[in-house]
Motif scaffolding. Structure first.
Motif, PDB file in Angstrom:
ATOM      1  N   ARG A 537      93.368  41.795  51.359  1.00 23.55           N
ATOM      2  CA  ARG A 537      92.340  40.749  51.357  1.00 23.55           C
ATOM      3  C   ARG A 537      91.094  41.212  50.609  1.00 23.55           C
ATOM      4  O   ARG A 537      90.449  40.423  49.909  1.00 23.55           O
ATOM      5  CB  ARG A 537      91.992  40.354  52.802  1.00 23.55           C
ATOM      6  CG  ARG A 537      93.080  39.510  53.460  1.00 23.55           C
ATOM      7  CD  ARG A 537      92.853  39.318  54.940  1.00 23.55           C
ATOM      8  NE  ARG A 537      91.650  38.598  55.262  1.00 23.55           N
ATOM      9  CZ  ARG A 537      91.573  37.278  55.439  1.00 23.55           C
ATOM     10  NH1 ARG A 537      92.640  36.533  55.299  1.00 23.55           N
ATOM     11  NH2 ARG A 537      90.421  36.709  55.766  1.00 23.55           N
ATOM     12  N   ASP A 538      90.784  42.487  50.715  1.00 23.27           N
ATOM     13  CA  ASP A 538      89.628  43.016  49.990  1.00 23.27           C
ATOM     14  C   ASP A 538      89.872  42.952  48.483  1.00 23.27           C
ATOM     15  O   ASP A 538      88.970  42.593  47.711  1.00 23.27           O
ATOM     16  CB  ASP A 538      89.360  44.457  50.431  1.00 23.27           C
ATOM     17  CG  ASP A 538      88.092  45.015  49.796  1.00 23.27           C
ATOM     18  OD1 ASP A 538      87.016  44.422  50.017  1.00 23.27           O
ATOM     19  OD2 ASP A 538      88.177  46.036  49.079  1.00 23.27           O
ATOM     20  N   GLY A 541      89.319  39.553  47.220  1.00 24.01           N
ATOM     21  CA  GLY A 541      87.952  39.053  47.356  1.00 24.01           C
ATOM     22  C   GLY A 541      87.752  38.101  48.511  1.00 24.01           C
ATOM     23  O   GLY A 541      86.853  37.252  48.466  1.00 24.01           O
ATOM     24  N   ALA A 543      86.418  37.501  52.017  1.00 26.73           N
ATOM     25  CA  ALA A 543      85.456  38.128  52.927  1.00 26.73           C
ATOM     26  C   ALA A 543      86.023  38.185  54.348  1.00 26.73           C
ATOM     27  O   ALA A 543      86.767  37.291  54.769  1.00 26.73           O
ATOM     28  CB  ALA A 543      84.145  37.356  52.922  1.00 26.73           C
ATOM     29  N   ARG A 546      86.919  35.071  57.057  1.00 31.94           N
ATOM     30  CA  ARG A 546      87.217  33.789  56.423  1.00 31.94           C
ATOM     31  C   ARG A 546      88.708  33.475  56.558  1.00 31.94           C
ATOM     32  O   ARG A 546      89.548  34.362  56.473  1.00 31.94           O
ATOM     33  CB  ARG A 546      86.827  33.800  54.950  1.00 31.94           C
ATOM     34  CG  ARG A 546      85.339  34.035  54.705  1.00 31.94           C
ATOM     35  CD  ARG A 546      84.974  33.871  53.253  1.00 31.94           C
ATOM     36  NE  ARG A 546      84.728  32.475  52.897  1.00 31.94           N
ATOM     37  CZ  ARG A 546      84.366  32.070  51.677  1.00 31.94           C
ATOM     38  NH1 ARG A 546      84.255  32.954  50.712  1.00 31.94           N
ATOM     39  NH2 ARG A 546      84.135  30.801  51.421  1.00 31.94           N
ATOM     40  N   ASP A 578      84.204  28.246  55.351  1.00 28.74           N
ATOM     41  CA  ASP A 578      84.855  29.450  55.863  1.00 28.74           C
ATOM     42  C   ASP A 578      86.328  29.560  55.469  1.00 28.74           C
ATOM     43  O   ASP A 578      87.028  30.455  55.940  1.00 28.74           O
ATOM     44  CB  ASP A 578      84.741  29.496  57.393  1.00 28.74           C
ATOM     45  CG  ASP A 578      83.310  29.716  57.845  1.00 28.74           C
ATOM     46  OD1 ASP A 578      82.956  29.225  58.931  1.00 28.74           O
ATOM     47  OD2 ASP A 578      82.556  30.372  57.099  1.00 28.74           O
TER      48      ASP A 578
END
Length: 747
Positions: A537-538, A541, A543, A546, A578
């Motif tokens: 997920r990082d 991108g 966050a 979310r 979100d």
């Protein structure tokens, strides 16, 4: 309130294209726009009125049969009330998302530019969605609004009004209106398209596809009269006079020089491809020569090579020499074609000789060849098997088949062969193991002591193999006899569930052994950790905290190109700040221009069409939205919510053929419209008790053998020769623990 954008659809209904265009506009809801349909003739009017009854943004302006394009365009512009005008011919198209792309950019520009230029794709009766070639000019401009003198290469863009959006006040200004409204140029769209750039004080761009030019077959159009040929020359004479009046400078790389290049190229192309009678051709060449000499800038340099010779002969008015030059070139091409064909025959014979010789050598028991998706690279089930092979059988050397343009994308240190090369045939002849998720070419020989492993790349919802015989839209001329010959080379066929095993046996009848072991690519769904989920997920991108929804639609055999079936921007707005939408197009269209690029800036829509592996996307997502893609069967392993968006189920089932009714046996809620889809998420129904119940039944049926050890079973059975009884048993679905969901993977 004054709309920001007026889309002016103009013209008759050529070959039934208008209805498609208006339907695509209706499918792109955007409140701050209006659609003026300058409908020429009764049929176009009827088509427009029927759609306007369901779309309040549409205004129909009926025009008499035979009204020219220029007159229809002018009538639509006079009726429009928007701040920006986008002219769309009735034969052309607007890709999904185009309206939003244009509206967003024009709102951002305000009055800072007179013209917005956009990228386009081109379609013919033979193919659809081919890149238009203008992207390189747009990329140089970037996000700035610039004068033409700073970016004169924009004059090289395809001269149609559909890829230019004009500020209404600029379009109606006295200078522009007087120039483009005359009877001699009113119907010359190419002139108008170039003239607006010459008039513009500032030009902005958007490096995204927002228009589709649909070329009608030439033989279906009226013959071109001599006067229309000569008018091409007059077009550029008038454009040069306009440019002289606005800016007489003669910079080597300025607008005058670029316009001259465009003129000469267009004149030569018209002459070469025009099929003019001899007297008309001579007169056209004479007039074109005079224009080329009169308008040549003092600093202009002729291009090198054959184009330079063509320019020189044109300026000399050397008609006879030019015809001889054309004939010589044609003869040269014919000779080259014959030589190339001979070389191919010789090359094929030489290749066949080398291959046959290599086939006579012993099989290398420690050599394995892998390929995926027609030599696309390291991916899917073959990749998972190769990784496990390195762990359990390091003595077996893996070599990947890859197409030449994909070789640079392979992981560092990957031993590979490019299809068709000398080493390719040597390795293919000697390898004991050949692993693929599609089929190897017909030319690959099945040696008695070699092992062909077919891994497949999805659980079949749609009809496959011989089951496509009754669905010509799906088979598209498939040679079924050749298909059966390829199937007969299989020794093993990997399956993820009993449904697949039965369907493969029906669709691909042969003597291979089914391996009911699960799909190796899905092992990661049981081995990935919370740290892995966070890391993916990082990278994407997303966050922390979310919600990520993966939208992964499939290919439609009745469509020529892929575009999202949803208004993604509107959906993102409905799902809230979100929520992040991860949007993945089908791999068939990996080389096509994506219509999603403009939505990335929001940070809530991420185009992951080129992201590999797809399993990472599944691990990163809190939920999946798909239509009929086989990703649903894989994603179900994660025991996370799935929503089916089946807006065209009946059409898909009828044209492609399916093995079961997905709408009745879905893994979650089924939405038929975008409104229903948004409501599923807004109401939290996407993860309610009914959804969970459907998912549980779906997992038990289609994740039957996927338990995290599929690759191990395949390697032990196929490569190490272990018995079926000695393999790790399949863990029942209800006893498995999939990777943690993102909400559970928080640090």
């Amino acid at each position: 309130m004054q709309p920001g954008l007026s889309v002016i659809v103009h013209g008759p209904d050529p070959q039934g294209r208008l209805g498609e265009l208006l339907d695509s506009l209706s499918a792109q809801p955007f409140a701050e726009s209006e659609v003026i349909v300058a409908a020429v003739g009764d049929w176009a009017r009827q088509q427009a009125e029927r759609r306007a009854a369901e779309d309040s943004r549409m205004v129909v302006l009926p025009l008499p049969e035979g009204t020219s394009d220029g007159v229809a365009r002018a009538a639509g512009a006079a009726r429009a009330t928007g701040r920006w005008l986008h002219f769309v011919h009735a034969k052309d198209g607007l890709p999904a998302g185009a309206l939003r792309i244009v509206a967003d950019r024009t709102t951002e520009l305000g009055d800072s530019a007179d013209v917005l230029v956009v990228d386009h794709v081109r379609s013919t009766w033979q193919n659809s969605g081919a890149p238009g070639g203008d992207g390189r000019f747009l990329a140089r401009v970037g996000r700035r609004a610039v004068p033409l003198a700073d970016s004169p290469q924009l004059l090289r863009m395809t001269p149609v009004l559909g890829n230019r959006v004009m500020r209404a006040d600029f379009w109606r200004s006295p200078d522009v209106h007087a120039d483009i409204a005359g009877e001699d140029v009113l119907d010359d769209e190419a002139y108008t398209a170039l003239a607006v750039l010459l008039h513009a004080g500032a030009i902005a761009s958007v490096d995204q596809v927002a228009y589709e030019i649909r070329d009608l077959r030439e033989q279906s159009l009226p013959p071109v009269a001599p006067a229309q040929r000569y008018a091409v020359i007059d077009r550029y004479e008038r454009l040069h006079r306009l440019l002289d009046g606005r800016d007489g400078r003669d910079a080597p790389d300025g607008p005058k020089s670029v316009l001259y290049d465009v003129m000469v190229r267009d004149l030569l192309r018209t002459f070469a491809r025009g099929g003019m009678p001899e007297p008309v051709a001579r007169e056209f060449f004479r007039r074109a020569s005079r224009a080329a000499v009169r308008r040549r800038p003092s600093h202009h340099q002729r291009p090198a090579g054959l184009d330079g010779i063509r320019h020189s002969l044109l300026e000399e008015d050397a008609y006879t020499k030019y015809r001889a030059f054309q004939a010589a070139n044609q003869k040269r091409r014919e000779v080259r074609s014959v030589v190339a064909a001979g070389r191919r025959q010789v090359g094929a014979k030489l290749r066949d000789h080398r291959y046959r010789r290599a086939l006579s050598e012993p099989v290398d028991a420690e050599l394995a060849v892998f390929s995926a998706y027609w030599d696309r690279g390291v991916a899917c089930n073959p990749a998972a098997i190769a990784a496990k092979l390195t762990e359990l059988a390091p003595h077996i050397h893996p070599v990947w088949v890859v197409s030449r343009h994909k070789a640079a994308l392979l992981p560092p240190g990957t031993d590979h062969i490019v299809a068709g090369t000398r080493r390719y045939w040597d390795v293919m002849a000697r390898a004991k193991y050949l692993v693929n998720n599609v089929n190897f070419p017909n030319s690959v020989v099945k040696r008695p002591d070699a092992i062909h492993l077919q891994t497949h790349h999805g659980t079949p919802l749609k009809r496959m193999g011989l089951d496509q015989l009754d669905f010509p839209a799906a088979s598209k001329g498939l040679d079924f006899e050749a298909l059966l010959a390829r199937i007969d080379k299989w020794d093993y066929s990997v399956s993820a569930n009993s449904h697949s095993t039965r369907m493969w046996e029906r669709a691909y009848p042969s003597r291979y052994t089914p391996l009911d072991y699960g799909y190796p690519r899905n092992d990661v769904f049981y081995s990935a950790t919370a740290a892995d989920v966070r890391a993916i997920r990082d990278r994407l991108g997303i966050a922390p905290g979310r919600r990520a929804v993966l939208y992964a639609p499939t290919h439609r055999d009745y469509e020529a190109g892929w575009t999202p079936r949803l208004d993604l921007a509107s959906l993102a707005d409905r799902l809230g700040e979100d929520t992040v939408l991860l949007v993945r197009g089908h791999y068939f269209y990996g080389g096509a221009a994506s219509p999603l690029a403009g939505l990335r800036r929001s940070g809530r829509v991420i185009d992951v069409s080129s992201y590999d592996p797809v399993e990472d996307l599944s691990l990163a997502a809190d939920a999946l939205v798909t239509d009929y893609s086989s990703i649903m069967f894989d994603y179900a392993n994660l025991n996370r919510p799935i929503v089916i968006y089946a807006d065209d189920w009946e059409t898909y089932a009828k044209t492609r053929g399916v093995y079961f009714d997905l709408t009745a046996e879905a893994p979650g809620h089924v939405a038929r419209t975008q409104e229903e889809l948004a409501a599923v998420f807004e109401s939290e129904a996407w993860r309610d008790e009914a959804s969970l119940k459907s998912l549980t039944a779906f997992r038990r049926r289609f994740c039957e053998f996927d338990d995290g050890r599929a690759a191990e079973r395949v390697v032990r059975r196929v490569f190490l020769g272990e018995s079926e009884e000695s393999l790790p048993p399949v863990v029942p679905v209800d006893e498995r623990t999939p990777a943690p969901a993102p909400s559970e993977a928080t640090a």
